[in-house]
Structures are given as structure tokens and as C-alpha cells.
Design a protein around this motif. Structure first.
Motif, PDB file in Angstrom:
ATOM      1  N   ASN A   1       1.255  52.588  19.704  1.00 29.62           N
ATOM      2  CA  ASN A   1       0.224  53.032  18.757  1.00 29.62           C
ATOM      3  C   ASN A   1       0.622  52.822  17.297  1.00 29.62           C
ATOM      4  N   GLY A   2       1.753  52.132  17.080  1.00 27.79           N
ATOM      5  CA  GLY A   2       2.205  51.910  15.720  1.00 27.79           C
ATOM      6  C   GLY A   2       1.424  50.812  15.018  1.00 27.79           C
ATOM      7  N   PRO A   3       1.640  50.674  13.744  1.00 31.46           N
ATOM      8  CA  PRO A   3       0.919  49.630  12.978  1.00 31.46           C
ATOM      9  C   PRO A   3       1.426  48.235  13.316  1.00 31.46           C
ATOM     10  N   ILE A   4       0.519  47.275  13.272  1.00 26.44           N
ATOM     11  CA  ILE A   4       0.868  45.876  13.514  1.00 26.44           C
ATOM     12  C   ILE A   4       0.562  45.097  12.225  1.00 26.44           C
ATOM     13  N   PRO A   5       1.589  44.601  11.539  1.00 24.86           N
ATOM     14  CA  PRO A   5       1.344  43.816  10.310  1.00 24.86           C
ATOM     15  C   PRO A   5       0.555  42.554  10.608  1.00 24.86           C
ATOM     16  N   ALA A   6      -0.177  42.090   9.623  1.00 27.65           N
ATOM     17  CA  ALA A   6      -0.998  40.896   9.805  1.00 27.65           C
ATOM     18  C   ALA A   6      -0.156  39.689  10.192  1.00 27.65           C
ATOM     19  N   SER A   7       1.087  39.642   9.718  1.00 27.32           N
ATOM     20  CA  SER A   7       1.950  38.499  10.030  1.00 27.32           C
ATOM     21  C   SER A   7       2.352  38.449  11.498  1.00 27.32           C
ATOM     22  N   CYS A   8       2.043  39.503  12.220  1.00 25.14           N
ATOM     23  CA  CYS A   8       2.395  39.540  13.651  1.00 25.14           C
ATOM     24  C   CYS A   8       1.175  39.364  14.554  1.00 25.14           C
ATOM     25  N   ASN A   9       0.014  39.177  13.973  1.00 25.54           N
ATOM     26  CA  ASN A   9      -1.210  39.109  14.769  1.00 25.54           C
ATOM     27  C   ASN A   9      -1.289  37.891  15.684  1.00 25.54           C
ATOM     28  N   GLU A  10      -0.500  36.884  15.373  1.00 28.07           N
ATOM     29  CA  GLU A  10      -0.543  35.679  16.223  1.00 28.07           C
ATOM     30  C   GLU A  10       0.129  35.906  17.572  1.00 28.07           C
ATOM     31  N   TYR A  11       0.839  36.994  17.699  1.00 27.93           N
ATOM     32  CA  TYR A  11       1.521  37.310  18.959  1.00 27.93           C
ATOM     33  C   TYR A  11       0.742  38.393  19.700  1.00 27.93           C
ATOM     34  N   SER A  12       1.130  38.611  20.941  1.00 24.37           N
ATOM     35  CA  SER A  12       0.443  39.634  21.742  1.00 24.37           C
ATOM     36  C   SER A  12       1.450  40.350  22.644  1.00 24.37           C
ATOM     37  N   GLY A  13       1.000  41.471  23.186  1.00 22.83           N
ATOM     38  CA  GLY A  13       1.837  42.199  24.127  1.00 22.83           C
ATOM     39  C   GLY A  13       3.140  42.683  23.509  1.00 22.83           C
ATOM     40  N   SER A  14       4.206  42.571  24.284  1.00 26.07           N
ATOM     41  CA  SER A  14       5.518  43.026  23.827  1.00 26.07           C
ATOM     42  C   SER A  14       6.024  42.212  22.641  1.00 26.07           C
ATOM     43  N   ARG A  15       5.634  40.943  22.568  1.00 20.11           N
ATOM     44  CA  ARG A  15       6.071  40.104  21.445  1.00 20.11           C
ATOM     45  C   ARG A  15       5.466  40.605  20.138  1.00 20.11           C
ATOM     46  N   GLU A  16       4.214  41.028  20.187  1.00 19.12           N
ATOM     47  CA  GLU A  16       3.564  41.570  18.999  1.00 19.12           C
ATOM     48  C   GLU A  16       4.269  42.852  18.547  1.00 19.12           C
ATOM     49  N   ILE A  17       4.604  43.697  19.530  1.00 21.37           N
ATOM     50  CA  ILE A  17       5.332  44.938  19.212  1.00 21.37           C
ATOM     51  C   ILE A  17       6.702  44.605  18.630  1.00 21.37           C
ATOM     52  N   GLY A  18       7.359  43.613  19.234  1.00 17.08           N
ATOM     53  CA  GLY A  18       8.682  43.210  18.763  1.00 17.08           C
ATOM     54  C   GLY A  18       8.641  42.704  17.331  1.00 17.08           C
ATOM     55  N   CYS A  19       7.623  41.951  17.005  1.00 12.20           N
ATOM     56  CA  CYS A  19       7.466  41.426  15.644  1.00 12.20           C
ATOM     57  C   CYS A  19       7.280  42.574  14.654  1.00 12.20           C
ATOM     58  N   ALA A  20       6.433  43.531  15.008  1.00 13.82           N
ATOM     59  CA  ALA A  20       6.164  44.659  14.120  1.00 13.82           C
ATOM     60  C   ALA A  20       7.416  45.509  13.913  1.00 13.82           C
ATOM     61  N   LEU A  21       8.140  45.792  14.997  1.00 14.21           N
ATOM     62  CA  LEU A  21       9.334  46.633  14.892  1.00 14.21           C
ATOM     63  C   LEU A  21      10.478  45.905  14.190  1.00 14.21           C
ATOM     64  N   MET A  22      10.540  44.581  14.339  1.00 15.47           N
ATOM     65  CA  MET A  22      11.574  43.810  13.636  1.00 15.47           C
ATOM     66  C   MET A  22      11.365  43.909  12.125  1.00 15.47           C
ATOM     67  N   LEU A  23      10.123  43.768  11.688  1.00  8.50           N
ATOM     68  CA  LEU A  23       9.823  43.895  10.263  1.00  8.50           C
ATOM     69  C   LEU A  23      10.125  45.318   9.779  1.00  8.50           C
ATOM     70  N   ASP A  24       9.811  46.296  10.614  1.00 12.76           N
ATOM     71  CA  ASP A  24      10.070  47.681  10.260  1.00 12.76           C
ATOM     72  C   ASP A  24      11.573  47.952  10.146  1.00 12.76           C
ATOM     73  N   LYS A  25      12.350  47.181  10.912  1.00 10.30           N
ATOM     74  CA  LYS A  25      13.808  47.324  10.867  1.00 10.30           C
ATOM     75  C   LYS A  25      14.401  46.717   9.597  1.00 10.30           C
ATOM     76  N   GLY A  26      13.601  45.928   8.881  1.00  8.69           N
ATOM     77  CA  GLY A  26      14.064  45.345   7.627  1.00  8.69           C
ATOM     78  C   GLY A  26      14.374  43.869   7.686  1.00  8.69           C
ATOM     79  N   PHE A  27      14.128  43.234   8.840  1.00  5.93           N
ATOM     80  CA  PHE A  27      14.360  41.795   8.941  1.00  5.93           C
ATOM     81  C   PHE A  27      13.122  41.040   8.437  1.00  5.93           C
ATOM     82  N   PRO A  28      13.302  39.881   7.839  1.00  6.09           N
ATOM     83  CA  PRO A  28      12.147  39.075   7.378  1.00  6.09           C
ATOM     84  C   PRO A  28      11.448  38.417   8.558  1.00  6.09           C
ATOM     85  N   ILE A  29      10.198  38.047   8.367  1.00 11.38           N
ATOM     86  CA  ILE A  29       9.414  37.423   9.432  1.00 11.38           C
ATOM     87  C   ILE A  29      10.038  36.123   9.908  1.00 11.38           C
TER      88      ILE A  29
END
Length: 217
Positions: free
Chosen positions: A108-136
Motif C-alpha cells: 500500500n506504499g507510494p509508487i514513484p512515477a519512475s517505477c510505473n513501467e514495472y509491475s508486481g514485485s518489481r514495481e515494489i522493489g523499484c519504489a523501495l530501492m528509491l526510498d532506501k536512497g539509491f538512484p533509479i
């Protein structure tokens, strides 16, 4: 004179005969007493032997009963262990089935626009990676890493090693440090995996480079 000698001889013979009979009569009770004593000794010896035989038999029966009881106790213990293991395995199988049927925990967390091209667990992974402080720019490395490890499948399990989940934590229960729902929540697994990557390789691309050179990370 001859008659007197004859008479005297007869009298002497009678006396001697009478004396001999008297000796036999006195020895007869003694012989009977000795025989009775021997008979009593034999009886006591026989009774003693019988008592010893009965005692040995009771001891043998007691030992056999003790061994049988010990064997029965051991068998009961083994049966109890087996029943406990079977019950535990059934419960684990039921829990796994329940988890599989319920599906992954919804993110239920936020999904940045830069992660919208992915889906499922990959989309979640992209969002959490950015939240962790890593660049896209790091996400393609993370994507390749976990695609090779688990195909981004939160239920992925390596039967031989025990590794589990998207980041293939070994053992899987390590991910409990990120959340109690580590078995069914992709986000929990990804959070743990990102922490592991950052702590050991500094970045997803660092982990991916290591994987390419070593076949594991």
C-alpha cells in the motif's frame, strides 16, 4: 561228670544266645535314628535346592519383565516422537497451503512515477530501492540480480540450500528482522534484501557485479 559238663554247656549256650540277641536289639534304634537323620538332611537339601531354583526363576522372570517394560517404554517414546513429527509436518504443510492460497501481502506504499513501467514485485522493489536512497539508475542492476536469484518470486525456495524469497535469504527466516510476515510479503523481503545489499556491496550494481564474477552474492 559228663552229664554235668553237658548241662553246663547248654546253660552257657543259652546265656550266650540271650546276650547276642540283646546286642542286636540295642543297635536297631541307633540305626533307625541315623537313617532318619540322613533322610532329614536329604529332605532339607532338596528343599533348599527347590527354593534356590524358584528364586532364580523369579529373578529371571523379573529381569525379563523389566526388559519388556523398558522395550515397551522405548517403543512408546519413538511412537510419540513420530506422531509429534507427523503432526508438525501436517501443520507446516497446512500453513504453507494457507499462505499460498492467500497470496502475497498487498503493498500500500507510494509508487514513484519512475517505477510505473514495472509491475508486481518489481514495481515494489523499484519504489523501495528509491526510498532506501539509491538512484533509479541502480534499478536495472537490482532487477537483473533478483531475476537470476528468484525471478522476483516471493515464494521462491531452494530446496537444497534452504534459501527463500526474492533476495534468496539463507536461511529464509533471516528476513524476520524486517517483518514477521517475511514468508508472504514481497515488500518485507525486498526491504531485507536492500539492507543486505547496501551493507555488503554498497549498492545494487555492486552486488550485481559480484554476482556476475562469482555466480552468487
Amino acid at each position: 561228670m559228663s552229664v554235668g559238663v553237658l548241662v553246663a554247656g547248654l546253660i552257657g549256650g543259652i546265656y550266650l544266645g540271650s546276650g547276642w540277641q540283646s546286642d542286636d536289639a540295642s543297635e536297631a534304634p541307633i540305626a533307625s535314628a541315623v537313617q532318619a537323620d540322613l533322610d532329614m538332611q536329604l529332605l532339607k537339601q532338596h528343599q533348599s535346592q527347590n527354593a534356590a531354583a524358584r528364586a532364580w526363576q523369579r529373578q529371571a522372570e523379573g529381569n525379563a519383565a523389566a526388559k519388556a517394560a523398558a522395550a515397551a517404554k522405548a517403543a512408546a517414546g519413538q511412537a510419540h516422537k513420530l506422531e509429534t513429527k507427523v503432526a508438525k509436518d501436517k501443520k507446516a504443510a497446512a500453513d504453507r497451503k494457507k499462505e499460498e492460497e492467500s497470496g502475497p501481502v498487498k503493498y500500500n506504499g507510494p509508487i514513484p512515477a519512475s517505477c510505473n513501467e514495472y509491475s508486481g514485485s518489481r514495481e515494489i522493489g523499484c519504489a523501495l530501492m528509491l526510498d532506501k536512497g539509491f538512484p533509479i539508475a541502480e534499478f536495472p542492476c537490482l532487477d537483473q540480480l533478483w531475476k537470476h536469484e528468484s525471478g522476483w518470486n516471493y515464494k521462491a525456495e531452494n530446496k537444497s540450500s534452504g534459501a527463500y524469497g526474492i533476495p534468496q535469504a539463507l536461511p529464509g527466516k533471516k528476513m524476520a528482522s524486517a517483518g514477521a510476515d517475511w514468508k508472504t510479503n514481497p515488500a518485507t523481503q525486498i526491504k531485507w534484501g536492500l539492507g543486505y545489499v547496501k551493507g555488503r556491496y554498497d549498492s545494487p550494481c555492486g552486488a550485481w557485479n559480484y554476482f556476475q564474477n562469482n555466480g552468487h552474492y
